[in-house]
Scaffold this motif. Structure first.
Motif, PDB file in Angstrom:
ATOM      1  N   GLU A  53       0.580  -1.238   0.177  1.00 55.57           N
ATOM      2  CA  GLU A  53      -0.133  -0.179  -0.019  1.00 55.57           C
ATOM      3  C   GLU A  53       1.234   1.505  -0.023  1.00 55.57           C
ATOM      4  O   GLU A  53       2.133   1.441   0.672  1.00 55.57           O
ATOM      5  N   PRO A  58       0.206  12.838   6.904  1.00 55.81           N
ATOM      6  CA  PRO A  58      -1.346  12.659   6.333  1.00 55.81           C
ATOM      7  C   PRO A  58      -2.894  12.746   6.824  1.00 55.81           C
ATOM      8  O   PRO A  58      -3.634  13.361   6.539  1.00 55.81           O
ATOM      9  N   LYS A  74      -8.280  -1.462  12.348  1.00 60.08           N
ATOM     10  CA  LYS A  74      -6.951  -1.849  13.344  1.00 60.08           C
ATOM     11  C   LYS A  74      -7.943  -2.438  14.466  1.00 60.08           C
ATOM     12  O   LYS A  74      -7.428  -2.530  15.311  1.00 60.08           O
ATOM     13  N   VAL A 134      -7.560   6.524  -2.178  1.00 63.23           N
ATOM     14  CA  VAL A 134      -8.663   7.637  -3.086  1.00 63.23           C
ATOM     15  C   VAL A 134      -9.752   8.486  -2.095  1.00 63.23           C
ATOM     16  O   VAL A 134      -9.833   7.931  -1.372  1.00 63.23           O
ATOM     17  N   TYR A 140       2.716  -3.117  11.754  1.00 62.81           N
ATOM     18  CA  TYR A 140       4.216  -3.003  11.966  1.00 62.81           C
ATOM     19  C   TYR A 140       5.078  -4.871  12.180  1.00 62.81           C
ATOM     20  O   TYR A 140       5.880  -4.724  11.722  1.00 62.81           O
ATOM     21  N   VAL A 144      -1.458  -4.689  12.571  1.00 59.48           N
ATOM     22  CA  VAL A 144      -0.950  -5.869  12.787  1.00 59.48           C
ATOM     23  C   VAL A 144       0.393  -5.510  13.390  1.00 59.48           C
ATOM     24  O   VAL A 144       0.954  -5.463  13.013  1.00 59.48           O
ATOM     25  N   ARG A 147       4.117  11.065   2.210  1.00 54.20           N
ATOM     26  CA  ARG A 147       4.414  11.725   3.570  1.00 54.20           C
ATOM     27  C   ARG A 147       4.547  13.325   2.841  1.00 54.20           C
ATOM     28  O   ARG A 147       5.015  14.079   1.901  1.00 54.20           O
ATOM     29  N   ILE A 198      -6.277  17.972  -3.010  1.00 53.94           N
ATOM     30  CA  ILE A 198      -6.394  16.557  -3.151  1.00 53.94           C
ATOM     31  C   ILE A 198      -6.098  16.380  -4.910  1.00 53.94           C
ATOM     32  O   ILE A 198      -5.909  15.192  -4.698  1.00 53.94           O
ATOM     33  N   GLU A 216      -8.013   2.164  -3.248  1.00 55.30           N
ATOM     34  CA  GLU A 216      -9.190   2.296  -1.571  1.00 55.30           C
ATOM     35  C   GLU A 216      -9.475   3.244  -1.125  1.00 55.30           C
ATOM     36  O   GLU A 216      -8.985   4.342  -1.622  1.00 55.30           O
ATOM     37  N   PRO A 256       5.710   1.081   6.715  1.00 55.71           N
ATOM     38  CA  PRO A 256       6.270   1.613   5.062  1.00 55.71           C
ATOM     39  C   PRO A 256       7.814   2.534   5.134  1.00 55.71           C
ATOM     40  O   PRO A 256       7.969   2.915   5.964  1.00 55.71           O
TER      41      PRO A 256
END
Ligand code: C2E
Ligand code: MG
Ligand code: MG
Ligand code: MG
Length: 291
Positions: free
Chosen positions: A59, A74, A203, A119, A258, A238, A63, A87, A150, A263
């Protein structure tokens, strides 16, 4: 009268509102300048298979490093960019950058099966959006089935134009993922009207999955909904091996967080077949289920 710190008059609630509006305007102007000055970059987080931890997708996440503000998250600047309309341009830059990166991985032979791009509602409200996406895919030489768009439930909750745009994207062969699934207003209702292939289970349901309680019950129900509808469920956020093992036990076969990988910049990505170290040990009794 007490000392007047602020230009000779007292601060009022209206002044605070002015400040908030001023900060919003400044942030918006900084975003505009930042786009022109190249202050944005993308990072990529792996989405892995359970239990073996093989990377099946990534994904992209944007940044922003502002020269004085530093790294602005973000969650702070995307809503501002949505409100001032930037945007649309930023989102196009994000999509093109992610596509160029994916094409580069492809040439190196290390591209994962798919890549996801977030998006926002404002982008979906543009009737031309599917054409823009198709043009960027063509220009970068990527087959539409490689891309996962997404969208959040709130982005498509408005109905009408957004739903039509999602439908058109899907008609192009692009996969649709419902992000932060379970936190919106009409999570299950949307599944009846929206073409969706991937549910990204929020999450908040993953966090306490190892403890008996309502979150675990919801995580269990959501995997059943996904399986029943033939959708891929991805468990988001997760962070521990215990969560990964429990999610696998519940039937989850895709996860992100993580525990598997943070990322990272595109240059740090290695290979689609490289197995991340933090895979789940399914235990000997489950080893026949290894993918
Ligand atoms: P999201 O799309 O749900 O992205 C997942 C967020 O969870 C990311 O935060 C990611 O860094 C974070 N995350 C991943 N694994 C874990 C974990 O194990 N624990 C925890 N606590 N967090 C984890 P990030 O990058 O700060 O992005 C936040 C949100 O901002 C995204 O949520 C998405 O809604 C939005 N966003 C980010 N990049 C873009 C973009 O390029 N375009 C648009 N429109 N929105 C974006
Ligand atoms: Mg996302
Ligand atoms: Mg999410
Ligand atoms: Mg989110």
């Amino acid at each position: 009268y007490a000392a007047k710190a602020d230009g000779g008059r007292y601060r009022t609630y209206a002044d605070d509102l002015d400040d908030a509006a001023g900060e919003e305007a400044r942030l918006g102007a900084d975003l505009r300048a930042g786009l022109d000055r190249g202050e944005f970059h993308l990072v990529y987080q792996p989405i892995v298979e359970l239990p073996n931890g093989a990377v099946s997708a990534v994904e992209s996440l944007v940044r922003w490093t502002h020269p004085e503000r530093g790294n602005v998250p973000p969650d702070v600047f995307i809503p501002v960019a949505e409100r001032n309309g930037l945007i649309v341009e930023l989102g196009e830059w994000i999509l093109r950058t992610a596509c160029l990166q994916y094409a580069d991985w492809w040439r190196q032979g290390i591209a994962p099966e798919r890549f996801g791009v977030n998006v926002s509602a404002r982008q979906l409200a543009e009737p031309a959006f599917p054409h823009i996406v198709a043009a960027i895919l063509a220009e970068t030489g990527i087959h539409p089935t490689r891309l996962v768009v997404e969208v959040t439930e709130t982005a498509v909750f408005g109905g009408g134009a957004e739903v039509r745009t999602v439908q058109e994207l899907n008609d192009l062969g692009i996969s649709i993922a419902l992000d932060d699934f379970g936190t919106g207003h009409s999570s299950l209702g949307l599944l009846q009207t929206l073409p969706v292939q991937v549910l990204k289970v929020d999450k908040s349901f993953v966090e306490n999955v190892t403890m008996a309680g309502r979150h675990a019950v919801i995580a269990t129900s959501l995997i059943q909904v996904a399986n029943g509808l033939g959708l891929v469920a991805v468990a988001e956020g997760v962070e521990t091996a215990e969560q990964a093992a429990e999610l696998y036990r519940l039937g989850y076969r895709r996860a992100q967080g993580y525990h598997f990988g943070r990322p990272v910049p595109g240059s740090a990505h290695r290979s689609s077949s490289s197995t991340v170290t933090a895979a789940v040990d399914p235990g000997s009794s489950d080893s026949a289920l290894r993918m």
